[in-house]
Design a protein around this motif. Structure first.
Motif, PDB file in Angstrom:
ATOM      1  N   ALA A  13      13.420   3.037   4.729  1.00  0.00           N
ATOM      2  CA  ALA A  13      13.464   2.893   3.268  1.00  0.00           C
ATOM      3  C   ALA A  13      13.015   1.484   2.873  1.00  0.00           C
ATOM      4  O   ALA A  13      12.285   1.312   1.892  1.00  0.00           O
ATOM      5  CB  ALA A  13      14.868   3.167   2.749  1.00  0.00           C
ATOM      6  N   GLY A  14      13.423   0.485   3.631  1.00  0.00           N
ATOM      7  CA  GLY A  14      13.005  -0.898   3.363  1.00  0.00           C
ATOM      8  C   GLY A  14      11.505  -1.067   3.512  1.00  0.00           C
ATOM      9  O   GLY A  14      10.849  -1.719   2.692  1.00  0.00           O
ATOM     10  N   VAL A  15      10.961  -0.455   4.561  1.00  0.00           N
ATOM     11  CA  VAL A  15       9.515  -0.526   4.784  1.00  0.00           C
ATOM     12  C   VAL A  15       8.774   0.180   3.641  1.00  0.00           C
ATOM     13  O   VAL A  15       7.787  -0.328   3.103  1.00  0.00           O
ATOM     14  CB  VAL A  15       9.140   0.085   6.149  1.00  0.00           C
ATOM     15  N   ALA A  16       9.262   1.354   3.249  1.00  0.00           N
ATOM     16  CA  ALA A  16       8.621   2.114   2.168  1.00  0.00           C
ATOM     17  C   ALA A  16       8.714   1.349   0.847  1.00  0.00           C
ATOM     18  O   ALA A  16       7.731   1.256   0.103  1.00  0.00           O
ATOM     19  CB  ALA A  16       9.267   3.487   2.036  1.00  0.00           C
ATOM     20  N   LEU A  17       9.896   0.788   0.567  1.00  0.00           N
ATOM     21  CA  LEU A  17      10.080   0.020  -0.660  1.00  0.00           C
ATOM     22  C   LEU A  17       9.186  -1.220  -0.655  1.00  0.00           C
ATOM     23  O   LEU A  17       8.506  -1.520  -1.642  1.00  0.00           O
ATOM     24  CB  LEU A  17      11.552  -0.375  -0.828  1.00  0.00           C
ATOM     25  N   GLY A  18       9.147  -1.931   0.441  1.00  0.00           N
ATOM     26  CA  GLY A  18       8.300  -3.124   0.562  1.00  0.00           C
ATOM     27  C   GLY A  18       6.829  -2.774   0.425  1.00  0.00           C
ATOM     28  O   GLY A  18       6.067  -3.466  -0.264  1.00  0.00           O
ATOM     29  N   GLY A  19       6.419  -1.697   1.055  1.00  0.00           N
ATOM     30  CA  GLY A  19       5.026  -1.241   0.960  1.00  0.00           C
ATOM     31  C   GLY A  19       4.678  -0.853  -0.470  1.00  0.00           C
ATOM     32  O   GLY A  19       3.591  -1.166  -0.967  1.00  0.00           O
ATOM     33  N   GLY A  20       5.594  -0.169  -1.110  1.00  0.00           N
ATOM     34  CA  GLY A  20       5.360   0.242  -2.502  1.00  0.00           C
ATOM     35  C   GLY A  20       5.257  -0.961  -3.434  1.00  0.00           C
ATOM     36  O   GLY A  20       4.379  -1.016  -4.297  1.00  0.00           O
ATOM     37  N   LEU A  21       6.160  -1.923  -3.245  1.00  0.00           N
ATOM     38  CA  LEU A  21       6.120  -3.127  -4.078  1.00  0.00           C
ATOM     39  C   LEU A  21       4.845  -3.928  -3.822  1.00  0.00           C
ATOM     40  O   LEU A  21       4.229  -4.469  -4.755  1.00  0.00           O
ATOM     41  CB  LEU A  21       7.360  -3.986  -3.835  1.00  0.00           C
ATOM     42  N   THR A  22       4.430  -3.996  -2.565  1.00  0.00           N
ATOM     43  CA  THR A  22       3.190  -4.696  -2.223  1.00  0.00           C
ATOM     44  C   THR A  22       1.998  -4.007  -2.879  1.00  0.00           C
ATOM     45  O   THR A  22       1.123  -4.667  -3.454  1.00  0.00           O
ATOM     46  CB  THR A  22       3.000  -4.746  -0.693  1.00  0.00           C
ATOM     47  N   ALA A  23       1.966  -2.673  -2.834  1.00  0.00           N
ATOM     48  CA  ALA A  23       0.874  -1.921  -3.456  1.00  0.00           C
ATOM     49  C   ALA A  23       0.864  -2.145  -4.969  1.00  0.00           C
ATOM     50  O   ALA A  23      -0.204  -2.329  -5.575  1.00  0.00           O
ATOM     51  CB  ALA A  23       0.998  -0.435  -3.136  1.00  0.00           C
ATOM     52  N   LEU A  24       2.036  -2.137  -5.593  1.00  0.00           N
ATOM     53  CA  LEU A  24       2.115  -2.391  -7.033  1.00  0.00           C
ATOM     54  C   LEU A  24       1.627  -3.798  -7.378  1.00  0.00           C
ATOM     55  O   LEU A  24       0.899  -3.997  -8.347  1.00  0.00           O
ATOM     56  CB  LEU A  24       3.545  -2.186  -7.534  1.00  0.00           C
ATOM     57  N   ALA A  25       2.044  -4.772  -6.585  1.00  0.00           N
ATOM     58  CA  ALA A  25       1.629  -6.148  -6.822  1.00  0.00           C
ATOM     59  C   ALA A  25       0.112  -6.298  -6.659  1.00  0.00           C
ATOM     60  O   ALA A  25      -0.549  -6.968  -7.468  1.00  0.00           O
ATOM     61  CB  ALA A  25       2.359  -7.106  -5.888  1.00  0.00           C
ATOM     62  N   GLN A  26      -0.447  -5.658  -5.647  1.00  0.00           N
ATOM     63  CA  GLN A  26      -1.888  -5.726  -5.430  1.00  0.00           C
ATOM     64  C   GLN A  26      -2.644  -5.064  -6.584  1.00  0.00           C
ATOM     65  O   GLN A  26      -3.651  -5.587  -7.049  1.00  0.00           O
ATOM     66  CB  GLN A  26      -2.270  -5.059  -4.108  1.00  0.00           C
ATOM     67  N   ARG A  27      -2.131  -3.936  -7.044  1.00  0.00           N
ATOM     68  CA  ARG A  27      -2.780  -3.230  -8.165  1.00  0.00           C
ATOM     69  C   ARG A  27      -2.711  -4.084  -9.439  1.00  0.00           C
ATOM     70  O   ARG A  27      -3.696  -4.184 -10.166  1.00  0.00           O
ATOM     71  CB  ARG A  27      -2.100  -1.873  -8.387  1.00  0.00           C
ATOM     72  N   ALA A  28      -1.585  -4.691  -9.703  1.00  0.00           N
ATOM     73  CA  ALA A  28      -1.440  -5.537 -10.889  1.00  0.00           C
ATOM     74  C   ALA A  28      -2.379  -6.743 -10.803  1.00  0.00           C
ATOM     75  O   ALA A  28      -3.022  -7.119 -11.791  1.00  0.00           O
ATOM     76  CB  ALA A  28       0.007  -5.994 -11.045  1.00  0.00           C
ATOM     77  N   THR A  29      -2.466  -7.320  -9.615  1.00  0.00           N
ATOM     78  CA  THR A  29      -3.363  -8.454  -9.413  1.00  0.00           C
ATOM     79  C   THR A  29      -4.815  -8.024  -9.608  1.00  0.00           C
ATOM     80  O   THR A  29      -5.594  -8.720 -10.280  1.00  0.00           O
ATOM     81  CB  THR A  29      -3.175  -9.057  -8.011  1.00  0.00           C
ATOM     82  N   GLN A  30      -5.177  -6.876  -9.070  1.00  0.00           N
ATOM     83  CA  GLN A  30      -6.544  -6.363  -9.208  1.00  0.00           C
ATOM     84  C   GLN A  30      -6.887  -6.108 -10.678  1.00  0.00           C
ATOM     85  O   GLN A  30      -7.965  -6.466 -11.136  1.00  0.00           O
ATOM     86  CB  GLN A  30      -6.716  -5.072  -8.392  1.00  0.00           C
TER      87      GLN A  30
END
Length: 157
Positions: A13-30
């Protein structure tokens, strides 16, 4: 064993949550980078168009000044140099009308009428369709209206 399963689930769950947050951050940055790039492109396009408008306005003013000089140099009818003057003046007036078309095409709609009016006033002055009125007096109103409209157009661009 249950503790190991629980630890695995929490880790997953931590890995999934971290991955999801990273993907959201990358999308927002993009998206932010794309917006900045779009604003930069729009500003560059606006500046390029403004530079193009300045160039066609300068060209028109140069041609208008040449036409005005031709109006002042016009010889008396049936004078010694009338044929030479007409030969020299034809290209000057062609350049004026070409430059006025460029202004109409590339500049603000508000310049269309002042350019047309000033061009017709210059044409009348060159071919002496102004009666006994002095060239500068005949041109003053149309020239001032054009200059004011050009200035306002550039200020708004």
């Amino acid at each position: 064993m249950a503790a190991d399963l629980w630890t695995s689930v929490v880790s997953l769950a931590g890995v999934a949550l971290g991955g999801g947050l990273t993907a959201l951050a990358q999308r927002a940055t993009q998206r932010s980078v794309e917006r900045v790039e779009e604003r930069r492109r729009a500003a560059a396009t606006t500046e390029s168009r403004r530079a193009e408008q300045i160039e066609v306005l300068k060209e028109f003013v140069t041609c208008a000044q040449a036409a005005e000089r031709a109006a002042y140099r016009r010889p008396d009818p049936w004078g010694d140099d009338e044929d030479g003057w007409i030969t020299q003046t034809g290209p000057v007036m062609t350049a004026l009308w070409t430059a006025s078309g460029n202004v109409t095409l590339l500049c603000d709609e508000a310049l269309r009428e002042p350019v047309r009016t000033y061009g017709h006033a210059l044409n009348a002055a060159v071919w002496r369709d102004i009666g006994d009125v002095e060239v500068n007096e005949h041109l003053e109103e149309a020239k001032t209206a054009f200059m004011n409209a050009a200035r306002a157009s550039l200020a708004g661009a």
